[in-house]
Design a protein around this motif. Structure first.
Motif, mmCIF file in Angstrom:
data_model
loop_
_atom_site.group_PDB
_atom_site.id
_atom_site.type_symbol
_atom_site.label_atom_id
_atom_site.label_comp_id
_atom_site.label_asym_id
_atom_site.label_seq_id
_atom_site.Cartn_x
_atom_site.Cartn_y
_atom_site.Cartn_z
ATOM 1 N N GLY A 1 26.604 11.306 -52.397
ATOM 2 C CA GLY A 1 24.921 11.568 -52.927
ATOM 3 C C GLY A 1 24.394 11.952 -52.923
ATOM 4 N N TYR A 2 24.749 13.582 -51.641
ATOM 5 C CA TYR A 2 24.434 14.585 -51.585
ATOM 6 C C TYR A 2 23.704 15.590 -52.770
ATOM 7 C CZ TYR A 2 25.371 13.082 -47.039
ATOM 8 O OH TYR A 2 25.706 12.348 -45.942
ATOM 9 N N PRO A 3 22.670 16.359 -52.645
ATOM 10 C CA PRO A 3 22.537 17.266 -53.997
ATOM 11 C C PRO A 3 23.382 17.983 -52.951
ATOM 12 C CG PRO A 3 21.175 17.201 -52.401
ATOM 13 C CD PRO A 3 21.510 15.934 -52.097
ATOM 14 N N MET A 4 23.726 19.297 -54.577
ATOM 15 C CA MET A 4 24.392 20.537 -54.261
ATOM 16 C C MET A 4 23.067 21.496 -52.993
ATOM 17 S SD MET A 4 26.094 23.163 -56.201
ATOM 18 C CE MET A 4 27.875 22.275 -56.831
ATOM 19 N N ASP A 5 24.068 21.820 -52.437
ATOM 20 C CA ASP A 5 23.358 22.239 -51.328
ATOM 21 C C ASP A 5 23.642 23.049 -50.062
ATOM 22 O OD1 ASP A 5 20.903 23.635 -48.918
ATOM 23 O OD2 ASP A 5 20.078 21.217 -49.061
ATOM 24 N N PRO A 6 24.317 24.647 -50.332
ATOM 25 C CA PRO A 6 24.901 25.302 -49.978
ATOM 26 C C PRO A 6 24.631 25.731 -48.502
ATOM 27 C CG PRO A 6 25.018 25.783 -51.995
ATOM 28 C CD PRO A 6 23.773 24.468 -52.207
ATOM 29 N N ALA A 7 23.014 26.199 -48.933
ATOM 30 C CA ALA A 7 22.019 26.492 -46.957
ATOM 31 C C ALA A 7 22.255 25.406 -46.169
ATOM 32 C CB ALA A 7 21.065 26.364 -47.504
ATOM 33 N N MET A 8 22.598 24.133 -46.691
ATOM 34 C CA MET A 8 22.893 22.767 -45.727
ATOM 35 C C MET A 8 24.121 22.981 -45.078
ATOM 36 S SD MET A 8 21.406 20.550 -43.875
ATOM 37 C CE MET A 8 19.854 19.894 -44.515
ATOM 38 N N GLY A 9 24.688 23.474 -46.155
ATOM 39 C CA GLY A 9 26.384 23.000 -46.125
ATOM 40 C C GLY A 9 26.830 24.122 -44.657
ATOM 41 N N PHE A 10 26.334 24.874 -45.039
ATOM 42 C CA PHE A 10 26.642 26.322 -44.143
ATOM 43 C C PHE A 10 26.069 26.086 -42.664
ATOM 44 C CE2 PHE A 10 25.342 30.431 -42.037
ATOM 45 C CZ PHE A 10 26.489 30.437 -41.879
ATOM 46 N N SER A 11 24.858 25.156 -42.546
ATOM 47 C CA SER A 11 24.262 24.806 -41.554
ATOM 48 C C SER A 11 24.893 24.594 -40.731
ATOM 49 C CB SER A 11 22.673 24.591 -42.136
ATOM 50 O OG SER A 11 21.658 24.409 -40.545
ATOM 51 N N ILE A 12 25.175 22.676 -41.546
ATOM 52 C CA ILE A 12 25.912 22.392 -40.207
ATOM 53 C C ILE A 12 27.389 22.930 -40.480
ATOM 54 C CG2 ILE A 12 27.982 19.756 -40.349
ATOM 55 C CD1 ILE A 12 25.734 19.386 -42.512
ATOM 56 N N ILE A 13 28.189 23.872 -41.402
ATOM 57 C CA ILE A 13 29.233 23.906 -40.424
ATOM 58 C C ILE A 13 29.313 25.127 -39.819
ATOM 59 C CG2 ILE A 13 30.965 26.115 -41.385
ATOM 60 C CD1 ILE A 13 31.495 22.826 -42.585
ATOM 61 N N GLN A 14 28.294 25.845 -39.973
ATOM 62 C CA GLN A 14 27.747 26.858 -38.183
ATOM 63 C C GLN A 14 27.491 26.357 -36.928
ATOM 64 O OE1 GLN A 14 23.733 29.171 -38.941
ATOM 65 N NE2 GLN A 14 24.631 30.838 -38.148
#
Length: 227
Positions: free
Chosen positions: A74-87
């Motif tokens: 249900g999440y839109p594809m958002d690599p920047a948000m994904g990276f923020s969480i991983i970081q």
């Protein structure tokens, strides 16, 4: 099959209860995303990961980051948000997140490409005992060509010693051909056989190729693998 379905369903029911633990919620999320008994349910997986993440489960937070990268649950594809969480997870010393962040820097995924940042993260994670990170370091250095192979060998050996299947297979192939190490065909066959038994296709191909070239001991190893 029926028992497996019932078992997964029971775990999910427990996780949906108000007092479910973070581990139970994470397990339900993982099974919703990856189990082989019920159809994949990415939305339920995201809900369970979120429930576990709120309770402080770091692996669940990592899973949510991956969902943002992929645009699942249900999440839109958002690599920047994904990276923020991983970081954020990596900064807390989560080894898998450090490796993942390194891959992001390496590929420029969700962040500007930065090869040196990737190397620093993998080296740090490897120093914390991660076989995957050691393998990443070996692959990173081997891309430098002949000059990098000798530097890569200690990382490759470290990963292999920790049981990393690909590292075992690559070490075997390098032993066979004397690349980065003294040529030792027998040792190479032994390592490739170990990796092939664990399902490493590249090692099986190496053994088959050497059977055509040398026969003998290689045939014995392939027969032991029941091929």
């Amino acid at each position: 099959m029926k028992q497996g379905i019932e078992g997964v369903a029971a775990i999910i029911r427990v996780a949906e209860s108000v007092d479910a633990s973070a581990d139970e919620c994470y397990a339900a999320g993982w099974m919703s995303e990856f189990n082989h008994f019920l159809p994949e349910d990415f939305h339920r997986a995201a809900q369970m990961y979120q429930k576990a993440a709120v309770k402080g489960h770091l692996s669940a937070q990592l899973a949510l980051g991956e969902m943002h990268f992929a645009g699942k649950g249900g999440y839109p594809m958002d690599p920047a948000m994904g990276f923020s969480i991983i970081q954020k997870l990596a900064s807390q010393g989560h080894v898998d997140a450090m490796i993942y962040q390194g891959v992001c820097h390496w590929r420029g995924r969700g962040v500007e490409k930065n090869i040196e940042a990737a190397r620093e993260l993998w080296e740090k994670a490897a120093a914390m005992g991660s076989a995957d990170a050691a393998m990443h370091m070996a692959e990173f250095l081997m891309q430098e060509g002949n000059s990098g192979i000798s530097k890569a060998m200690p990382w490759l050996e470290a990963a292999a010693e920790k049981g990393h299947t690909e590292a075992i297979g690559v070490s075997g192939k390098m032993c066979m051909h004397g690349v980065g190490v003294k040529e030792d065909h027998k040792r190479g066959i032994e390592l490739c056989t170990r990796a092939a038994k664990r399902g490493h296709v590249g090692s099986l191909v190496t053994l088959a190729h050497n059977l055509l070239t040398f026969g003998g001991g290689v045939r014995d190893n392939l027969e032991a693998l029941e091929f």
